[in-house]
Design a protein around this motif. Sequence first.
Motif, short mmCIF file in Angstrom:
data_model
loop_
_atom_site.label_atom_id
_atom_site.label_comp_id
_atom_site.label_asym_id
_atom_site.label_seq_id
_atom_site.Cartn_x
_atom_site.Cartn_y
_atom_site.Cartn_z
N ASP A 13 0.60 4.65 -2.64
CA ASP A 13 1.49 3.63 -3.35
C ASP A 13 1.74 3.34 -4.71
O ASP A 13 0.47 4.05 -5.11
CB ASP A 13 1.51 2.73 -2.31
N THR A 15 -0.69 1.05 -6.12
CA THR A 15 -2.77 0.59 -6.79
C THR A 15 -3.11 1.72 -5.79
O THR A 15 -4.57 2.21 -6.33
CB THR A 15 -2.38 -0.56 -5.31
N ARG A 16 -2.73 3.17 -5.35
CA ARG A 16 -3.97 4.13 -4.59
C ARG A 16 -2.76 5.15 -4.94
O ARG A 16 -1.93 5.79 -4.08
CB ARG A 16 -4.47 4.06 -3.97
N LYS A 373 4.87 -10.05 4.87
CA LYS A 373 3.79 -8.28 4.19
C LYS A 373 3.87 -7.51 4.48
O LYS A 373 3.27 -6.42 5.34
CB LYS A 373 2.21 -9.32 4.63
N GLN A 376 2.91 -2.02 1.43
CA GLN A 376 1.84 -1.44 0.44
C GLN A 376 1.33 -1.20 1.38
O GLN A 376 1.33 -1.84 2.52
CB GLN A 376 1.50 -2.81 0.02
N THR A 378 -2.11 -1.70 2.27
CA THR A 378 -2.96 -2.57 2.40
C THR A 378 -3.65 -2.75 4.04
O THR A 378 -2.93 -3.33 4.59
CB THR A 378 -2.39 -3.27 1.34
N HIS A 381 -1.80 -5.75 6.33
CA HIS A 381 -0.09 -5.61 5.64
C HIS A 381 0.19 -5.11 7.19
O HIS A 381 -0.71 -4.35 7.55
CB HIS A 381 -0.28 -4.50 4.54
#
Length: 486
Positions: A13, A15-16, A373, A376, A378, A381
């Motif tokens: 995603d 962020t990773r 949410k 993501q 995460t 979420h």
Amino acid sequence: MSELLIRGGHIFDLTRSESADILLRDGRIAAIGVGLSTGGTIVEARGKIVMPGFINAHTHSNQALEKGLCDRFPLDAWMVIASYGGTNAELSPRDLYVSALIGAIEMIRTGSTSVLDMPRVNPASFEADTDAIMQAYADIGMRAAVAISYSDVNFPASLPLELVPGMDETLKPRRTAAVADLVSHLDAFIDRWKGRHPLLSPMVGPSSLPRCSTEMFEASVDLARRRGVGLQTHLLSGKSQVMVGEKRYGGSTVDFLKRIGCLEDWATFAHSIWLSDEEVRTLGASSAVAVHNPVSNMKLGAGVAPIPELRKAGGRIALGSDGASSADSQNMFETVKGAAILHRINHEQEDWILAEDALDMCWNGGAAALRQKIGQLTVGHAADIVLLHTRNMFDAPRDQLAGQIVHSELGGSVDTVIVAGEIALQNGRITRIDEAAIHAEAQEIVSRLHAGLPERMRRAQDFMPLFRELERRVSKTQLNFSRFCG
């Protein structure tokens, strides 16, 4: 307690980008790591890419059976054919149910897990129509915010007809519904569906500012605020609508929205094309969400939304496919790619939208539009996740992987789709409905719709001289656009 473990995939995603397991519990992401275990279902993801589900922040499910409806028709003429119908164009509650399922099938098959739908319904069967659409999303297991679309004035009211003298009286603007009646229907819709189903959210959808009286639009804003629901509308999708707004509101349409308190985080504005520079700054400084629809805008020749400018102004931007009778597809891979490359033809290289920027608009912008949410991978979420097989893709560094997803994938690699921890697509098969039976029923409806298409085309052709004259006169009018936008 329900658990599902996605084991050994390449998690990607914004962020990773790493190999790990994802544990899903009760519809949410409970843990991400290596060597996780569960007593529940295991989905093997080795050799696959695991990403958040796409979020389609603007479409019209009532159009899902109208792919290929018409070609080489600009926005206003298309409106006559598609939205204002004719012979055999009205859809029953069952038709709307089937149409919503057909659109949802295509979205799920191409990696979308959430949608903000803005369907038109028949005021005479408002309750049955709206419930049929909501039930379709519940049955297939797709996350959906549904903003029922309505208006209280006729189509001519959305055009600057004062530019064309000697108009036929049949084309004069007029009221088509009572504000109080529509608000009553909407209140009841919210009563029936708010909090009823964990995947479904009712919203209000005043069709567009020109197609609603000022009283109707202000009542819609008050209703959304009073009931704590979202609102979606079309904003300045045609150049002539700038002039309608100036006459009706005494100036800028976006300034009007600001005055009535509509530039809030619960409001989303599809298209947002014909914004002045000042309107870009105003919308960009607000918490409202603009929804970019690059494919349908290009097909209808409606214009190019100022997305790079809105991004610079701090705007929140989501992406949407738009309805199938204008964009012909509910495939968000196509929309994401369109958003990434369209603006390169009229912007300097440093303002180009990168692959990750387009994904950010789809995922984070879409999450803002639905106010959930999602988008993501995460912990905490929603467990809305898509697995892509790599028969047509390659494991690569994150920038190149983003580039493959945005620029080289069309949805054929979608292997598994999970919504709120439940499998909606597995090994290419929709899991919760009889897809073949729905397609067979849909074909019967499509055949009926096409039987009435010649009359709808003739009706649009009757309007064409008016549209051409309006276009000519609008083009001669000086509007305040210092940048290229169409």
